[in-house]
Enzyme design. Structure first.
Site, PDB file in Angstrom:
ATOM      1  N   ASN A 333      28.715  51.962  50.894  1.00 23.68           N
ATOM      2  CA  ASN A 333      29.392  51.080  49.952  1.00 23.68           C
ATOM      3  C   ASN A 333      28.552  51.777  48.510  1.00 23.68           C
ATOM      4  OD1 ASN A 333      31.171  49.455  51.102  1.00 23.68           O
ATOM      5  ND2 ASN A 333      29.799  47.707  51.254  1.00 23.68           N
ATOM      6  N   ALA A 335      28.830  54.684  47.833  1.00 28.28           N
ATOM      7  CA  ALA A 335      29.728  55.675  47.254  1.00 28.28           C
ATOM      8  C   ALA A 335      30.739  55.204  46.303  1.00 28.28           C
ATOM      9  CB  ALA A 335      30.248  56.353  48.218  1.00 28.28           C
ATOM     10  N   CYS A 444      27.509  39.717  50.981  1.00 28.03           N
ATOM     11  CA  CYS A 444      28.023  41.054  51.737  1.00 28.03           C
ATOM     12  C   CYS A 444      28.706  41.899  50.740  1.00 28.03           C
ATOM     13  CB  CYS A 444      29.138  40.692  52.886  1.00 28.03           C
ATOM     14  SG  CYS A 444      30.322  39.632  52.279  1.00 28.03           S
ATOM     15  N   SER A 445      29.836  42.357  51.037  1.00 22.31           N
ATOM     16  CA  SER A 445      30.177  43.367  50.003  1.00 22.31           C
ATOM     17  C   SER A 445      31.100  42.339  48.824  1.00 22.31           C
ATOM     18  CB  SER A 445      31.563  43.994  50.517  1.00 22.31           C
ATOM     19  OG  SER A 445      30.934  44.885  51.543  1.00 22.31           O
ATOM     20  N   ASP A 446      32.010  41.620  49.034  1.00 22.24           N
ATOM     21  CA  ASP A 446      32.675  41.003  47.871  1.00 22.24           C
ATOM     22  C   ASP A 446      32.315  39.424  47.965  1.00 22.24           C
ATOM     23  OD1 ASP A 446      34.321  42.950  47.152  1.00 22.24           O
ATOM     24  OD2 ASP A 446      35.671  42.375  48.685  1.00 22.24           O
ATOM     25  N   TRP A 448      32.878  36.758  49.656  1.00 24.52           N
ATOM     26  CA  TRP A 448      33.891  35.735  50.093  1.00 24.52           C
ATOM     27  C   TRP A 448      34.404  35.630  51.702  1.00 24.52           C
ATOM     28  CZ3 TRP A 448      37.377  38.833  45.919  1.00 24.52           C
ATOM     29  CH2 TRP A 448      37.417  39.613  46.320  1.00 24.52           C
ATOM     30  N   ASP A 449      33.817  36.482  52.256  1.00 25.28           N
ATOM     31  CA  ASP A 449      34.308  36.475  53.798  1.00 25.28           C
ATOM     32  C   ASP A 449      32.896  36.041  54.824  1.00 25.28           C
ATOM     33  OD1 ASP A 449      36.851  36.953  53.886  1.00 25.28           O
ATOM     34  OD2 ASP A 449      36.504  38.963  53.221  1.00 25.28           O
ATOM     35  N   ARG A 450      32.093  37.059  54.876  1.00 27.78           N
ATOM     36  CA  ARG A 450      30.931  36.873  55.757  1.00 27.78           C
ATOM     37  C   ARG A 450      30.050  35.830  54.846  1.00 27.78           C
ATOM     38  NH1 ARG A 450      30.540  43.439  56.787  1.00 27.78           N
ATOM     39  NH2 ARG A 450      31.461  43.095  54.979  1.00 27.78           N
ATOM     40  N   ARG A 490      44.151  36.637  53.982  1.00 22.90           N
ATOM     41  CA  ARG A 490      43.724  36.459  55.017  1.00 22.90           C
ATOM     42  C   ARG A 490      44.654  35.988  56.162  1.00 22.90           C
ATOM     43  NH1 ARG A 490      41.208  39.732  52.954  1.00 22.90           N
ATOM     44  NH2 ARG A 490      39.006  39.765  52.669  1.00 22.90           N
TER      45      ARG A 490
END
Length: 858
Positions: A333, A335, A444-446, A448-450, A490
């Site tokens: 990420n 990159a 995590c990345s955003d 809002w999931d994991r 989702r």
């Protein structure tokens, strides 16, 4: 922005309107259908279906007759409404649950053709069978068979295309049906009430006026509620109110948000009421390609999460930064400007990678699990029961290699491994907070999931409140809804496109991918799938069962800790079904901002109110209640060891369609326990009623006993008074008789004095008392009367009492003075002559006072 008025359902289309000659009678089984035969038209009345089972505002779009549910070889009527797909039994006209599915729960559907080559069930060579495959998000794979040349499959398919792929969010059934009786309270108020509880301010109650005037910014010694995002200008996917460290200003909060992806800066999600340790959440930092970008305000904000007040000094606690991604993904990420923190830039911190895969891996994993269940379950979408597949049992005629292949297929799905990773990460986070009093920042990345999975599951382990019905609702609304889990993306439902949020939707797009269709198995024949037209194709790149996976994790904890949860596994199944059905608007859109723009809480019913009303219909005996719940047994954190985190398939959800009898095996014992619990509850109520009656009887007996004791005391007192009166009467009698009088006692109440010289003349005197005002009143309470008869030799009629006193009284002196003045033995009245005896004087009387004491000389 106010939501547009929901549009009413379109005109109902029925196959009756196509052509009566195209309708065929349904048969009892798949094999009995003669697919080439066109029967005579059937009368309109014979095809009439009782539609009393339809919900409010539910309208029929298409009816298909003579349809066969291939999975179970049942024939019936297939109905498409604006809310669901309904399959009615041909014989009973009852809804067959297995063949009925809400439209929003349908993931995709395809037209297929099946050509049977040769099989024992084949009567003769027939054309291709017209099939419709429906794949559900709830692990169902349905196949419906239609008669050829009836155009029924085409009509049903086109109706599904129209109803399952609405062009606008307001075309969904939830907006058409309205709030009904399940009114939806404003979720902002519920979020603030949960914030107040976390800050120890539960005595405050949130209201809309508090939100409008901005007076909800309460604080305690360490944290405060910020209103910097009240208009969603700082972060569109965060809620309107945030909990931040008390020492961080609003300007610093705004600056720190620019260093995080999607402006999702670190904020407090849960705080320990005793130690002050927190669970915080954010998105990945924007450290750049070289991973050397820093933000002083972000580092200050994160450091403030570790503040620990100890008396007058301020100490620092340990900080863990939990990155839910695999390490290589976090580096990749970089990159795109993302990445992960460096422990050297954050004071007293440690970074841990959990290795949980992204949304695409979860989507593919669930698809493989669903295909496994459809292949090896008791019912199959290819029309062959699993124990008859390939001419033998489900293990290939007892072939152990086939058994091993089946188990290997389950393992290859990877679903249980993903569930275990989420459980293990959440348990590790909870242990750091509970055992070390450390704070944990999760992202995590955003974010809002994991991140949401880990934060909410760790909160569930740490806080017993979240294991109740009320707390579970607060947890879901806070960490999933308020903090912007993209439910529309989702779940594959429309969002607010065309309402000023197009740029926001584009910002949510991530790497593209296609959802692979479940492979069609080759059994006794060949199945070919017709690819849907591009018009009906749906971009499934962002669909993923993240929320379903989290509920699965909760069910694993319910299984491991049967005494710790107020709700049962059956509640989780019904809750998840309600979410997937989109019957209510709670889980629409991608953020709190979008739901406010659409006016969801005003236009749609509330899922929580629906479930609460459902539970209230049966009380504590409802299947949603956990019979073994004991809040005192687990009143602290749940810290499962690593060896206990071995998940299994969730029978109530995963196996209910593929293996219904096995899924209900545990339910039989639960049903027996529930019956026993109901009987125990009835017995308990009867016991309470009996105890209440016994208490009333005991109270009455005590009252009667007290009255009896009082009566005994009064009786004893009366006896004592009677004895005393008897003694006094005897004394009076002896004293009067010593005067030469004949005394007679009676209980009449009058005193009669008679003289022998004139027996007809009597003086009646009642015992009386003289009041202070000089009046004489009769004493009615006396029960003693004295009758005295005085006999004398010389009776003077004009003054008989004086004559008696002069001639008979031994106490009278020679000069006529009475030596017993206190006796009051004679008293003249205006209307009668009475005799009053002074008892005290009689007691003092002694014969020796008269005869043996010398008289005083004058």
């Amino acid at each position: 922005m106010a939501a547009p008025k929901p549009r009413s359902g379109g005109p109902t289309t029925s196959l009756r309107d196509v052509s009566e000659s195209e309708k065929l009678e349904a048969t009892s089984s798949w094999d009995a259908i003669e697919w080439t035969k066109i029967e005579q038209p059937i009368s309109r009345s014979a095809l009439h279906v009782n539609l009393d089972f339809l919900l409010e505002a539910e309208e029929v779009a298409v009816e298909g007759h003579g349809v066969v549910l291939v999975n179970t070889d049942e024939a019936g009527t297939l109905i498409v409404t604006n809310f669901r797909l309904i399959f009615l039994s041909e014989g009973t006209r009852n809804i067959i649950a297995f063949g009925s599915i809400p439209l929003a729960t349908i993931e995709k559907f395809n037209k297929m053709a099946a050509r049977i080559q040769s099989a024992p069930r084949q009567y003769d060579k027939t054309p291709s069978r017209r099939l419709l495959q429906v794949i559900g998000k709830d692990m169902r794979v349905l196949v419906f068979g239609f008669r050829p040349r009836t155009k029924q499959r085409r009509a049903v398919f086109e109706a599904l295309v129209r109803c399952t792929k609405p062009a606008s969010l307001w075309d969904l059934y939830a907006f058409t049906s309205g709030t009904s009786k399940f009114d939806n309270a404003n979720p902002k108020v519920r979020l603030l009430n949960e914030y107040f509880r976390l800050l120890g301010k539960s005595y405050y109650r949130a209201s809309m006026s508090m939100i409008e005037n901005g007076s909800f910014t309460l604080s305690n010694d360490m944290w405060r509620i910020s209103s910097i995002n009240s208009n969603y200008a700082m972060c569109q996917s965060y809620p309107f109110a945030l909990i931040v460290p008390k020492g961080i200003s609003e300007e610093e909060v705004s600056q720190a948000s620019t260093f995080r992806a999607r402006c999702r800066l670190p904020v407090v999600s849960w705080c320990h009421p005793g130690t002050g340790a927190v669970l915080a959440r954010s998105s990945q930092p924007l450290v750049g390609l070289m991973m050397n970008m820093r933000s002083n305000t972000d580092e200050k904000l994160v450091a403030a999460l570790c503040t620990q007040l100890s008396g007058a000094t301020v100490a620092k606690r340990k900080l863990y930064i939990a990155d839910a991604r695999p390490r290589k993904n976090a580096l990749a990420n970089g990159a795109m400007g993302g990445g992960s923190e460096s422990s050297s830039n954050y004071f007293q911190s440690e970074i841990v990678f959990f290795g949980i895969d992204n949304i695409h891996a979860m989507r593919d994993s669930l698809a493989r699990l669903r295909d496994y269940l459809d292949t090896y379950g008791a019912t199959s979408s290819d029309g062959m029961s699993s124990f008859l597949r390939h001419g033998g049992w489900s293990w290939g005629g007892g072939n152990l290699s086939s058994m091993s292949a089946s188990v290997s297929t389950l393992g290859d799905s990877g679903w249980l491994i993903h569930v275990q990773n989420v459980l293990a990460g959440s348990a590790w986070i909870a242990a750091r907070v509970a055992l070390e009093s450390a704070s944990v920042l999760i992202h995590c990345s955003d974010g809002w999931d994991r991140t949401t999975q880990l934060v909410s599951l760790a909160s569930l382990l740490l806080d017993p409140y979240y294991r109740t019905f009320t707390g579970f609702q607060a947890l879901v609304e806070k960490d999933w809804l308020a903090f912007g889990h993209p439910f529309s993306d989702r779940m594959g439902i429309p969002t607010v496109s065309g309402n000023g949020s197009a740029s926001f939707e584009l910002s949510r797009q991530s790497s593209a991918g296609s959802f692979p269709s479940s492979p069609m198995r080759q059994s006794s024949g060949s199945l070919t799938s017709q690819a849907p037209s591009p018009t009906h194709a749906q971009n499934m790149s962002n669909c993923s069962p993240i929320f379903l996976q989290w509920v699965d994790c909760v069910s694993q904890l319910v299984r491991m800790y049967p005494f710790a949860f107020e709700f049962s596994s059956a509640f989780l199944v019904d809750f998840l079904d309600s979410v997937l059905s989109c019957r209510f608007g709670n889980f629409f859109c991608n953020s709190e901002k979008e739901r406010q723009q659409c006016g969801v809480s005003e236009c749609c019913g509330c899922l929580w109110a629906y479930l609460a009303d459902w539970r209230a219909s049966e009380g504590s005996s409802h299947v949603h209640y956990n019979l073994f719940y004991d809040p005192l047994k687990h009143d602290g954190p749940l810290l499962p060891p690593a060896a206990a985190l071995a998940p299994t398939l969730w029978p109530k959800f995963h196996l209910r369609w593929a293996c219904p009898s096995e899924a209900q095996a545990g339910e039989l014992e639960a049903a027996q326990c529930r019956k026993m619990a109901m009987k125990f509850s009835e017995i308990q109520k009867a016991k309470e009623v009996a105890e209440r009656k016994a208490k009333e009887v005991t109270t009455a007996m005590e009252s009667l006993s007290a009255e009896l004791r009082n009566e005994k005391m009064l009786n004893s007192s009366a006896v004592n008074l009677a004895k005393r009166a008897s003694r006094e009467s005897e004394a009076i009698k002896r004293a009067v008789q010593s005067l030469g009088c004949k005394v007679h006692f009676s209980t009449v109440g009058d005193c009669t004095v008679g003289f022998e010289s004139d027996p007809t003349q009597k003086f009646i005197s009642s015992l009386s008392r003289k009041e202070s005002d000089g009046t004489v009143q009769r004493d009615d309470s006396s029960d003693l009367s004295v009758s005295i008869t005085v006999m004398a030799e010389d009776v003077v009629p004009n003054n008989p009492i004086g004559r008696v006193c002069e001639t008979l009284c031994p106490l009278r002196s020679r000069d006529g003075v009475c030596r017993w003045p206190d006796a009051g033995c004679a008293q003249l009245g205006s209307q009668f002559v009475g005799l009053k005896a002074n008892f005290d004087a009689f007691d003092k009387l002694s014969i020796y006072d008269s005869y043996f004491q010398p008289e005083k000389e004058l």
